[in-house]
Design an enzyme around this catalytic site. Structure first.
Site, PDB file in Angstrom:
ATOM      1  N   HIS A   1      -9.880  16.006 -31.798  1.00  0.00           N
ATOM      2  CA  HIS A   1     -10.764  16.402 -30.696  1.00  0.00           C
ATOM      3  C   HIS A   1     -12.096  16.712 -31.371  1.00  0.00           C
ATOM      4  CE1 HIS A   1     -11.686  18.184 -26.671  1.00  0.00           C
ATOM      5  NE2 HIS A   1     -12.674  18.644 -27.409  1.00  0.00           N
TER       6      HIS A   1
ATOM      7  N   HIS B   1      -3.696   8.367 -25.417  1.00  0.00           N
ATOM      8  CA  HIS B   1      -4.034   9.800 -25.325  1.00  0.00           C
ATOM      9  C   HIS B   1      -3.793  10.278 -23.901  1.00  0.00           C
ATOM     10  CE1 HIS B   1      -6.875  13.339 -26.316  1.00  0.00           C
ATOM     11  NE2 HIS B   1      -6.393  13.557 -25.113  1.00  0.00           N
TER      12      HIS B   1
ATOM     13  N   ASP C   1      -6.937  10.180 -21.611  1.00  0.00           N
ATOM     14  CA  ASP C   1      -7.135  11.630 -21.580  1.00  0.00           C
ATOM     15  C   ASP C   1      -6.853  12.183 -20.185  1.00  0.00           C
ATOM     16  OD1 ASP C   1      -7.568  14.157 -22.557  1.00  0.00           O
ATOM     17  OD2 ASP C   1      -9.747  14.057 -22.442  1.00  0.00           O
TER      18      ASP C   1
ATOM     19  N   HIS D   1     -11.341  10.248 -27.314  1.00  0.00           N
ATOM     20  CA  HIS D   1     -12.198  10.327 -26.124  1.00  0.00           C
ATOM     21  C   HIS D   1     -13.684  10.464 -26.497  1.00  0.00           C
ATOM     22  CE1 HIS D   1     -11.415  14.496 -27.083  1.00  0.00           C
ATOM     23  NE2 HIS D   1     -10.278  14.555 -26.445  1.00  0.00           N
TER      24      HIS D   1
ATOM     25  N   HIS E   1      -2.173  13.764 -21.391  1.00  0.00           N
ATOM     26  CA  HIS E   1      -1.578  15.096 -21.228  1.00  0.00           C
ATOM     27  C   HIS E   1      -0.548  15.004 -20.114  1.00  0.00           C
ATOM     28  CE1 HIS E   1      -4.719  17.032 -23.702  1.00  0.00           C
ATOM     29  NE2 HIS E   1      -5.450  16.031 -23.236  1.00  0.00           N
TER      30      HIS E   1
ATOM     31  N   LYS F   1      -2.313  16.185 -34.140  1.00  0.00           N
ATOM     32  CA  LYS F   1      -3.535  16.424 -33.378  1.00  0.00           C
ATOM     33  C   LYS F   1      -4.279  17.634 -33.918  1.00  0.00           C
ATOM     34  CE  LYS F   1      -6.400  16.420 -29.952  1.00  0.00           C
ATOM     35  NZ  LYS F   1      -6.666  15.728 -28.721  1.00  0.00           N
TER      36      LYS F   1
HETATM   37  C1  NCD Z   1      -7.574  18.596 -21.795  1.00  0.00           C
HETATM   38  C2  NCD Z   1      -6.500  19.431 -21.115  1.00  0.00           C
HETATM   39  O1  NCD Z   1      -6.689  19.856 -19.981  1.00  0.00           O
HETATM   40  O2  NCD Z   1      -5.429  19.626 -21.734  1.00  0.00           O
HETATM   41  N1  NCD Z   1      -8.786  18.726 -21.056  1.00  0.00           N
HETATM   42  C3  NCD Z   1      -9.820  17.847 -21.040  1.00  0.00           C
HETATM   43  O3  NCD Z   1     -10.851  18.159 -20.456  1.00  0.00           O
HETATM   44  N2  NCD Z   1      -9.737  16.686 -21.640  1.00  0.00           N
HETATM   45  C4  NCD Z   1      -7.720  19.016 -23.194  1.00  0.00           C
HETATM   46  C5  NCD Z   1      -8.532  18.052 -24.014  1.00  0.00           C
HETATM   47  O4  NCD Z   1      -8.080  16.947 -24.328  1.00  0.00           O
HETATM   48  O5  NCD Z   1      -9.652  18.394 -24.339  1.00  0.00           O
HETATM   49 ZN    ZN Z   2      -7.069  15.261 -24.191  1.00  0.00          ZN
END
Ligand code: NCD
Ligand code: ZN
Length: 371
Positions: A152, A29, A263, A190, A31, A115
Site C-alpha cells: 500500500h 487485489h 481493490d 492500486h 477485500h 502485504k
Molecule cells: C481498503 C479497505 O476498506 O479495507 N480501503 C480502501 O479505500 N481501498 C483498504 C485499502 O486497501 O486501502
Molecule cells: Zn485494498
C-alpha cells in the site's frame, strides 16, 4: 478448439448485440471481509474472477498460517456451490512478524504474498508497519524464496498533503526498498499517479502494479460533484485528471507490469455515509464491465484480455485460466445497493447505466443460450 484471442462476435445471426469473449480474469487485489459482509460480497467477485488475491486486513489482521487457513475455509464456505473460485491468501506484515511464519506459509502454499500497510495508512491498518526497516528480515526471506510483496504505497505523515502521499512514498520508501532488495518481487498496489506509472515503467520486471476500475474512471472532482460523495472515497484517494489519463495509458499499453486489481472494499452504507466515513469502494459487481468500458473508450478492447487475464498470472508465475467469460454490449443498469444481513452496501456506479452487461462464464452463457 477455442482460441483465446479476445473476440467481439455477433451474439446470433438474428440479434445485433455484440459479445466480448475473454479468457477468465483474476482479481489481484480484493477485500472480501468476513462474516455477514463476506457472505454478501464473495459471489460478486467469484462470478467474474477465477482467482483473487485476498487482502488480510481483517480485525485482527491475518498474520499467521492458521488464521489464513481459517479465513480461506470461511471464504470457500460462503461461496455459492456452483462457482469455482480460488482465494489466494496473503499475510499482513506487522513490526513483530516472524519470517519463519511467512516462510512456512509460503512453502505450504497457504500464503501467496505478503502485504505491507504503512501503520494507519487505511482501513484496519493500525497494526501496520511503522518503519519498513523493521520488516527487512521478512523482505530478505521473501526475496530469497521469490514471494511477492504487496505494497500500500502511501506515507502516513500528516504533514504530507493527502494527494501527495503516493508520490512521496515512492521517494521516501519505495526507492529505498528497491535499492536494498533489487530482486524482490513487488506489486505497487492500486496506483493512482503518473509518478507511480513512471516508477513502475522504469523498474525491472520484478516490479508490477495493479490498477482499479475507479481510478481509471474518476478523478478527484468526482468526490465533490454537487456535494460530498462518500461512495467515491477510497485510499489512495483519486487524483487529478492528468493522473487518471496516465493510468489509462498504462493499463492499455500492454506493458506486462500493469494488471487488474479492483481493490473492491465494501463498507456498509452507515459506515460510508457518516461524519467520518470509511475509505473503500465496492466495485466487485461492476468490475469487468467497468474495465471493458474504459478499454473501449480508449479504443483498446483488444488489449483488455492481456491486462485482465494474462499479466497478473505471469507476474505471479501461475497458469493462465482455461475458461472464459462473456460480456454483451447491451446497456446494464447498476443496482443501487446490495443487501448484507444487517446492512446495505452501495456499489461503485450505483444507478448508472453501463454499455456492457456481464453474461457469465462461457459455460453459463452457453447454457443460457440453449435454454
Ligand atoms: C481498503 C479497505 O476498506 O479495507 N480501503 C480502501 O479505500 N481501498 C483498504 C485499502 O486497501 O486501502
Ligand atoms: Zn485494498
Amino acid at each position: 478448439m477455442r482460441t483465446y484471442e479476445p473476440e467481439v462476435v455477433p451474439e446470433s445471426s438474428a440479434g445485433t448485440a455484440k459479445c466480448l469473449v475473454l479468457r477468465q480474469p483474476d482479481d489481484w487485489h480484493v477485500h472480501l471481509r468476513d462474516g455477514a459482509m463476506l457472505a454478501a460480497v464473495i459471489n460478486e467477485t467469484a462470478r467474474q474472477f477465477a482467482r483473487a488475491i485476498v487482502m488480510p486486513n481483517l480485525d485482527p489482521p491475518v498474520t499467521t498460517v492458521v488464521a489464513a487457513e481459517g479465513y480461506r475455509a470461511r471464504i470457500l464456505e460462503a461461496l455459492a456451490p456452483s462457482i469455482a473460485f480460488t482465494p489466494l491468501m496473503t499475510v499482513y506484515l506487522t513490526d513483530a512478524i516472524e519470517p519463519g511464519e511467512i516462510e512456512r506459509g509460503f512453502a505450504s502454499g497457504v500464503f501467496t504474498a505478503a502485504k505491507l500497510y504503512p501503520a494507519h495508512a487505511t482501513t484496519n491498518a493500525a497494526y501496520g508497519v511503522t518503519d519498513a526497516r523493521l520488516v527487512y528480515p521478512a523482505l530478505e526471506l521473501m526475496q530469497r524464496v521469490g514471494m511477492p510483496l504487496l505494497l500500500h504505497g502511501e506515507v502516513t505523515d500528516q504533514n504530507v498533503d493527502v494527494f501527495d502521499r503516493e508520490a512521496v512514498f515512492i521517494d521516501r520508501v519505495l526507492t529505498r526498498i528497491l535499492l536494498d532488495f533489487p530482486a524482490l518481487k513487488f506489486v505497487f498496489e492500486h496506483i493512482t499517479t503518473e509518478e507511480a506509472v513512471a516508477f513502475v515503467e522504469a523498474a525491472g520486471p520484478n516490479v508490477g502494479a495493479t490498477i482499479t476500475p475507479h481510478h481509471l474512471m474518476i478523478n478527484r472532482n468526482a468526490m465533490f460533484e454537487g456535494g460530498i460523495r462518500p461512495h467515491l472515497y477510497c485510499l489512495p484517494v483519486a487524483k487529478r485528471e492528468r493522473h487518471r489519463l496516465a493510468l489509462r495509458r498504462a493499463a492499455t499499453s500492454v506493458n506486462p507490469k500493469f494488471f487488474l486489481g479492483t481493490d473492491s472494499a465494501p463498507h456498509s452504507v452507515g459506515d460510508k455515509e457518516s461524519a467520518c466515513g470509511c475509505a473503500g469502494i465496492f466495485n466487485a459487481p461492476v468490475a469487468i464491465q467497468s474495465y471493458a468500458t474504459v478499454f473501449e473508450e480508449e479504443g483498446a478492447l483488444d488489449r483488455l484480455q492481456a491486462f485482465a487475464a494474462e499479466h497478473g498470472p505471469r507476474f505471479y508465475g501461475l497458469p493462465l485460466n482455461a475458461g472464459s467469460i462473456v460480456l454483451e454490449q447491451k446497456p446494464w443498469r447498476v443496482p443501487s445497493s446490495f443487501a448484507a444481513t444487517d446492512a446495505r452496501i452501495v456499489p461503485f456506479l450505483a444507478g448508472a447505466t453501463l454499455a456492457w452487461t456481464y453474461k457469465g462464464r462461457i459455460d453459463d452463457a452457453e447454457r443460457e443460450r440453449s435454454d
